[in-house]
Design a protein around this motif. Sequence first.
Motif, PDB file in Angstrom:
ATOM      1  N   ARG A  48     -33.124  49.004 -10.442  1.00 46.28           N
ATOM      2  CA  ARG A  48     -33.493  48.213 -11.612  1.00 46.28           C
ATOM      3  C   ARG A  48     -32.346  47.345 -12.099  1.00 46.28           C
ATOM      4  O   ARG A  48     -32.561  46.300 -12.705  1.00 46.28           O
ATOM      5  CB  ARG A  48     -33.949  49.128 -12.756  1.00 46.28           C
ATOM      6  N   LYS A  49     -31.105  47.760 -11.838  1.00 41.16           N
ATOM      7  CA  LYS A  49     -29.956  46.989 -12.291  1.00 41.16           C
ATOM      8  C   LYS A  49     -29.665  45.861 -11.307  1.00 41.16           C
ATOM      9  O   LYS A  49     -30.223  45.798 -10.213  1.00 41.16           O
ATOM     10  CB  LYS A  49     -28.725  47.891 -12.437  1.00 41.16           C
ATOM     11  N   SER A  50     -28.777  44.953 -11.700  1.00 43.17           N
ATOM     12  CA  SER A  50     -28.437  43.824 -10.850  1.00 43.17           C
ATOM     13  C   SER A  50     -27.575  44.284  -9.679  1.00 43.17           C
ATOM     14  O   SER A  50     -27.027  45.381  -9.664  1.00 43.17           O
ATOM     15  CB  SER A  50     -27.662  42.772 -11.655  1.00 43.17           C
ATOM     16  N   GLU A  57     -37.816  41.930 -14.158  1.00 41.67           N
ATOM     17  CA  GLU A  57     -36.964  43.040 -14.573  1.00 41.67           C
ATOM     18  C   GLU A  57     -35.889  42.580 -15.551  1.00 41.67           C
ATOM     19  O   GLU A  57     -35.582  43.262 -16.535  1.00 41.67           O
ATOM     20  CB  GLU A  57     -36.317  43.679 -13.341  1.00 41.67           C
ATOM     21  N   GLN A  58     -35.310  41.401 -15.306  1.00 43.29           N
ATOM     22  CA  GLN A  58     -34.300  40.868 -16.211  1.00 43.29           C
ATOM     23  C   GLN A  58     -34.887  40.590 -17.590  1.00 43.29           C
ATOM     24  O   GLN A  58     -34.256  40.887 -18.616  1.00 43.29           O
ATOM     25  CB  GLN A  58     -33.706  39.582 -15.616  1.00 43.29           C
ATOM     26  N   GLN A  88     -33.900  42.364 -21.030  1.00 43.70           N
ATOM     27  CA  GLN A  88     -33.456  41.537 -22.145  1.00 43.70           C
ATOM     28  C   GLN A  88     -34.273  41.829 -23.396  1.00 43.70           C
ATOM     29  O   GLN A  88     -33.714  41.999 -24.489  1.00 43.70           O
ATOM     30  CB  GLN A  88     -33.583  40.058 -21.761  1.00 43.70           C
ATOM     31  N   ASN A  89     -35.585  41.886 -23.238  1.00 44.35           N
ATOM     32  CA  ASN A  89     -36.444  42.171 -24.391  1.00 44.35           C
ATOM     33  C   ASN A  89     -36.217  43.585 -24.917  1.00 44.35           C
ATOM     34  O   ASN A  89     -36.265  43.822 -26.125  1.00 44.35           O
ATOM     35  CB  ASN A  89     -37.912  41.983 -24.002  1.00 44.35           C
ATOM     36  N   PHE A 126     -33.568  46.602 -29.757  1.00 47.06           N
ATOM     37  CA  PHE A 126     -32.676  47.559 -30.412  1.00 47.06           C
ATOM     38  C   PHE A 126     -31.330  46.947 -30.794  1.00 47.06           C
ATOM     39  O   PHE A 126     -30.478  47.635 -31.340  1.00 47.06           O
ATOM     40  CB  PHE A 126     -32.433  48.763 -29.490  1.00 47.06           C
ATOM     41  N   THR A 127     -31.135  45.680 -30.498  1.00 44.31           N
ATOM     42  CA  THR A 127     -29.848  45.039 -30.761  1.00 44.31           C
ATOM     43  C   THR A 127     -30.045  43.745 -31.534  1.00 44.31           C
ATOM     44  O   THR A 127     -30.967  42.973 -31.246  1.00 44.31           O
ATOM     45  CB  THR A 127     -29.128  44.718 -29.433  1.00 44.31           C
ATOM     46  N   ASP A 128     -29.196  43.500 -32.495  1.00 46.68           N
ATOM     47  CA  ASP A 128     -29.229  42.242 -33.222  1.00 46.68           C
ATOM     48  C   ASP A 128     -28.728  41.127 -32.309  1.00 46.68           C
ATOM     49  O   ASP A 128     -27.590  41.187 -31.828  1.00 46.68           O
ATOM     50  CB  ASP A 128     -28.345  42.334 -34.468  1.00 46.68           C
ATOM     51  N   PRO A 129     -29.527  40.105 -32.016  1.00 43.52           N
ATOM     52  CA  PRO A 129     -29.137  39.100 -31.027  1.00 43.52           C
ATOM     53  C   PRO A 129     -27.936  38.250 -31.441  1.00 43.52           C
ATOM     54  O   PRO A 129     -27.227  37.743 -30.587  1.00 43.52           O
ATOM     55  CB  PRO A 129     -30.400  38.233 -30.879  1.00 43.52           C
ATOM     56  N   LEU A 130     -27.707  38.091 -32.733  1.00 39.80           N
ATOM     57  CA  LEU A 130     -26.592  37.252 -33.183  1.00 39.80           C
ATOM     58  C   LEU A 130     -25.255  37.962 -33.046  1.00 39.80           C
ATOM     59  O   LEU A 130     -24.294  37.407 -32.503  1.00 39.80           O
ATOM     60  CB  LEU A 130     -26.809  36.820 -34.632  1.00 39.80           C
ATOM     61  N   THR A 131     -25.184  39.192 -33.532  1.00 38.88           N
ATOM     62  CA  THR A 131     -23.899  39.890 -33.604  1.00 38.88           C
ATOM     63  C   THR A 131     -23.678  40.896 -32.472  1.00 38.88           C
ATOM     64  O   THR A 131     -22.545  41.321 -32.243  1.00 38.88           O
ATOM     65  CB  THR A 131     -23.790  40.645 -34.937  1.00 38.88           C
TER      66      THR A 131
END
Length: 368
Positions: free
Chosen positions: A27-29, A187-188, A192-193, A198-203
Amino acid sequence: MLTVYEGFFLNLCVLISSLFLYKQLFRKSYEEYHTTCMSLFRGFLAGFLGVVLMNFSISTGVNSIIDLRIIPLMLVVLYSDWISASVTATMIIITRFMIGVNSQSFSNVIFILVSWAVFHYFTKRIRNRWVCIAVMLGLSSLTYTLLVIFIPSTKSLNISLLINYWVVSILGGMISVYMMDYLTKSEQLFRQNKNFAFTDPLTGLNNVRSFDIAFNKAKRRQITTNESISIMLLDIDFFKQVNDTYGHLEGDVVLKKLAAILKSSQGPEDVVSRNGGEEFSVLIHDCTLKEANKRAEAMRKIVENSFFVINNGTKSIHITVSIGFTTYNDTTKEIDQLYDNADQALYAAKKSGRNRVCFYSQSSSLVN
């Protein structure tokens, strides 16, 4: 043997199913799996696929069959490295010799090695991906044609064999690469989604959902360990003025810099989150009221004394933060009230002049 249409459809099903299973295993790159052992394993899987495709040979006439053994070799050249390609080529060659040692088996060695060289050469020299695939498959098919002409298996040249091989090989290769790219991009996007969920995209900090998950885990852990838990809420003072004066893009720069300060100051088990707008939180395990107060005051001073560079490095400004915190079970007796109590302390810090730290106290409501 299968007819051309039946065999091609079956081989495509085998290829697509195998690629899908491969993407479930990896699943990983490629860079995340770039080890010698994983390269050997990838080569083995591709080689095994080549052997399976040899087993599902396609009948094109009397005593003439073709298969898609070359496609797994092309895929490992495109998506892996020379170690994987070496293993794949070796497995295909050995399997062919196990079927029988004759002029055709030696012809297979030449075909595999020349195709491998063609794939490797043009992968690095043609930037347009689909032009590269078309050239690679075309030259590989040309190699096959020349070998059929110069090392014939029958007295007469089988034109039907060659035409079918060109069509099946090029179509099969194109479809396989398309499916591999499609599965990789899917998969990427999924990763990403999932990360954005679960992560703030800006910070790059945890978002509210991550904070809630971490807080629930902390509550379950507290039942076992009976440790103190502190929640610290930070809010940028007069942040609207920053946005109004310098623009929202520069305000985002300030938010990212503050997030970086919080990250660099966090402990190994701290959970730092952006809870929305200019408000941030820090969930601290095994932290008493005194320790939390010390850390909050240190954080306030670090922010106050930091330079926030904006306008592409042409201007630096200072900001301050107000901080409210509470600790279970020093100042908050109900663990589910931690966040609300910290929020009340933050409100008190802002109401009492900003750029200060306040903690919640049940006995005297709020204390500076």
